[in-house]
Scaffold this motif. Sequence first.
Motif, mmCIF file in Angstrom:
data_model
loop_
_atom_site.group_PDB
_atom_site.id
_atom_site.type_symbol
_atom_site.label_atom_id
_atom_site.label_comp_id
_atom_site.label_asym_id
_atom_site.label_seq_id
_atom_site.Cartn_x
_atom_site.Cartn_y
_atom_site.Cartn_z
ATOM 1 N N ALA A 43 0.826 -1.211 0.000
ATOM 2 C CA ALA A 43 0.000 0.000 0.000
ATOM 3 C C ALA A 43 0.858 1.258 0.000
ATOM 4 N N LEU A 44 1.974 1.227 0.713
ATOM 5 C CA LEU A 44 2.853 2.399 0.752
ATOM 6 C C LEU A 44 3.373 2.744 -0.640
ATOM 7 N N ALA A 45 3.592 1.738 -1.454
ATOM 8 C CA ALA A 45 4.016 1.980 -2.845
ATOM 9 C C ALA A 45 2.829 2.150 -3.783
ATOM 10 N N GLY A 46 1.775 1.383 -3.535
ATOM 11 C CA GLY A 46 0.663 1.340 -4.474
ATOM 12 C C GLY A 46 -0.122 2.631 -4.582
ATOM 13 N N TRP A 47 -0.365 3.304 -3.467
ATOM 14 C CA TRP A 47 -1.173 4.517 -3.529
ATOM 15 C C TRP A 47 -0.481 5.648 -4.283
ATOM 16 N N PRO A 48 0.804 5.913 -4.069
ATOM 17 C CA PRO A 48 1.459 6.911 -4.928
ATOM 18 C C PRO A 48 1.457 6.529 -6.404
ATOM 19 N N ILE A 49 1.642 5.247 -6.699
ATOM 20 C CA ILE A 49 1.643 4.813 -8.095
ATOM 21 C C ILE A 49 0.274 5.044 -8.735
ATOM 22 N N ARG A 50 -0.817 4.648 -8.047
ATOM 23 C CA ARG A 50 -2.159 4.839 -8.594
ATOM 24 C C ARG A 50 -2.460 6.318 -8.806
ATOM 25 N N THR A 51 -2.038 7.154 -7.852
ATOM 26 C CA THR A 51 -2.306 8.586 -7.969
ATOM 27 C C THR A 51 -1.525 9.194 -9.127
ATOM 28 N N PHE A 52 -0.272 8.804 -9.271
ATOM 29 C CA PHE A 52 0.537 9.279 -10.391
ATOM 30 C C PHE A 52 -0.113 8.898 -11.717
ATOM 31 N N GLU A 53 -0.599 7.663 -11.816
ATOM 32 C CA GLU A 53 -1.220 7.203 -13.055
ATOM 33 C C GLU A 53 -2.484 7.996 -13.377
ATOM 34 N N ALA A 54 -3.202 8.427 -12.334
ATOM 35 C CA ALA A 54 -4.420 9.213 -12.556
ATOM 36 C C ALA A 54 -4.120 10.641 -12.980
ATOM 37 N N ALA A 55 -2.895 11.101 -12.723
ATOM 38 C CA ALA A 55 -2.548 12.503 -12.964
ATOM 39 C C ALA A 55 -1.844 12.743 -14.294
ATOM 40 N N TRP A 104 5.976 0.293 -18.044
ATOM 41 C CA TRP A 104 5.638 0.890 -16.749
ATOM 42 C C TRP A 104 4.605 0.031 -16.011
ATOM 43 N N ARG A 105 3.574 -0.393 -16.726
ATOM 44 C CA ARG A 105 2.515 -1.164 -16.075
ATOM 45 C C ARG A 105 3.040 -2.492 -15.537
ATOM 46 N N LEU A 106 3.937 -3.127 -16.274
ATOM 47 C CA LEU A 106 4.540 -4.369 -15.780
ATOM 48 C C LEU A 106 5.394 -4.116 -14.555
ATOM 49 N N PHE A 107 6.144 -3.009 -14.581
ATOM 50 C CA PHE A 107 6.951 -2.637 -13.418
ATOM 51 C C PHE A 107 6.067 -2.450 -12.187
ATOM 52 N N ALA A 108 4.981 -1.679 -12.340
ATOM 53 C CA ALA A 108 4.107 -1.390 -11.204
ATOM 54 C C ALA A 108 3.468 -2.670 -10.670
ATOM 55 N N TYR A 109 3.015 -3.525 -11.577
ATOM 56 C CA TYR A 109 2.356 -4.766 -11.152
ATOM 57 C C TYR A 109 3.330 -5.702 -10.454
ATOM 58 N N LYS A 110 4.529 -5.864 -11.025
ATOM 59 C CA LYS A 110 5.519 -6.762 -10.423
ATOM 60 C C LYS A 110 6.000 -6.230 -9.077
ATOM 61 N N LEU A 111 6.109 -4.904 -8.955
ATOM 62 C CA LEU A 111 6.481 -4.326 -7.665
ATOM 63 C C LEU A 111 5.426 -4.629 -6.621
ATOM 64 N N TRP A 112 4.150 -4.470 -7.014
ATOM 65 C CA TRP A 112 3.067 -4.768 -6.082
ATOM 66 C C TRP A 112 3.092 -6.237 -5.671
ATOM 67 N N LEU A 113 3.350 -7.141 -6.613
ATOM 68 C CA LEU A 113 3.423 -8.567 -6.285
ATOM 69 C C LEU A 113 4.546 -8.855 -5.287
ATOM 70 N N ARG A 114 5.710 -8.276 -5.534
ATOM 71 C CA ARG A 114 6.848 -8.518 -4.645
ATOM 72 C C ARG A 114 6.574 -7.986 -3.240
ATOM 73 N N LEU A 115 6.023 -6.774 -3.161
ATOM 74 C CA LEU A 115 5.763 -6.186 -1.849
ATOM 75 C C LEU A 115 4.630 -6.917 -1.134
ATOM 76 N N SER A 116 3.644 -7.387 -1.880
ATOM 77 C CA SER A 116 2.574 -8.173 -1.266
ATOM 78 C C SER A 116 3.119 -9.462 -0.667
ATOM 79 N N ALA A 117 4.085 -10.074 -1.356
ATOM 80 C CA ALA A 117 4.711 -11.289 -0.833
ATOM 81 C C ALA A 117 5.479 -10.992 0.449
ATOM 82 N N VAL A 118 6.168 -9.853 0.477
ATOM 83 C CA VAL A 118 6.872 -9.438 1.699
ATOM 84 C C VAL A 118 5.878 -9.246 2.834
#
Length: 328
Positions: free
Chosen positions: A262-274, A284-298
């Motif tokens: 969530a700490l990474a996801g909310w800034p990413i979603r907001t940036f994408e909306a702007a 970019w979309r693959l980067f964002a998705y893979k980052l979310w997957l890795r952090l979710s696993a953590v």
Amino acid sequence: MSDATERLDPAPNPHASADEVQAAYADPKLANVLYHDWEAGTYDEKWSISYDERCIEYATDVFTAVAGEEDRPYPTAMELGSGTGFFLLNLMQGGVIKKGSVTDLSPGMVEVALRNAEALGLDVDGRVADAERIPYEDNSFDLVVGHAVLHHIPDVEASLREVLRVLKPGGRFVFAGEPTKIGDLYARKLGQLTWWVTTNLTKLPALSGWRRPQAELDESSRAAALEAVVDLHTFDPSELERTARSAGAADVRAVTDEFSAALAGWPIRTFEAAVPDEKLTLKWRLFAYKLWLRLSAVDKKLLSKVLPRELFYNVMITGTKPPESVES
């Protein structure tokens, strides 16, 4: 597809004016209709919702995390506050549910959910519905689900009593994607900061190509204003469990997830909306998705074992209707 679609009322104009937004401050249910009718046509894109392996896996994993794998497939299920049908339709594709019903206060959302179900070839009917007065008979469903809906409902306990009423004795409810009190605080602050930085930096001539047209930014700001009205609650996991028990539920259990994600996801979603959509490349979309997957696993494998559950962004809750709760 069921003929229950005839229950739908025509969707109102999806673009709320500034005056309508102002009026909605005094009426949370009106605000929910305006906001979600407004968002219906673009909601899946905005939240990266799909009906493929990615979101099927996400939905079934979330369901399993709180409710386990027993009793599958559920013969009948209803999604409360279904939006575009994300949770129910992906659970159906994942083999959790056989036949489904979508309900939402927003006619626009029900219309999109039924269209999505039809495109997927799923057995789904739908009704426009107030979560505090669900338009189904007692003991109608084996399962009731919802994703990011409880925080929009004025009286959560009354809604849960309605959920238990329409469940068959022994039936289960699963609600996921609800914001915790602490999680909502840091998510909103991160989103506000990201929006301010992005929209101000893109005023610079060198970055003007990254700026959305001002009319689109203004419309997003009005949507954000409505979002602040429709988001009525945040939850402490223990308090939410007590609310469910007070409504009459048994076997109540709350689970939380997403902290670093969530700490990474909310800034990413907001940036994408702007920024303009064309700037959001596949890379970019693959980067964002893979980052979310890795952090979710953590979060799941490490942080959930050492941090209090109250710190995580999402709370999920399940419970059952006691077998003896047969309506007279």
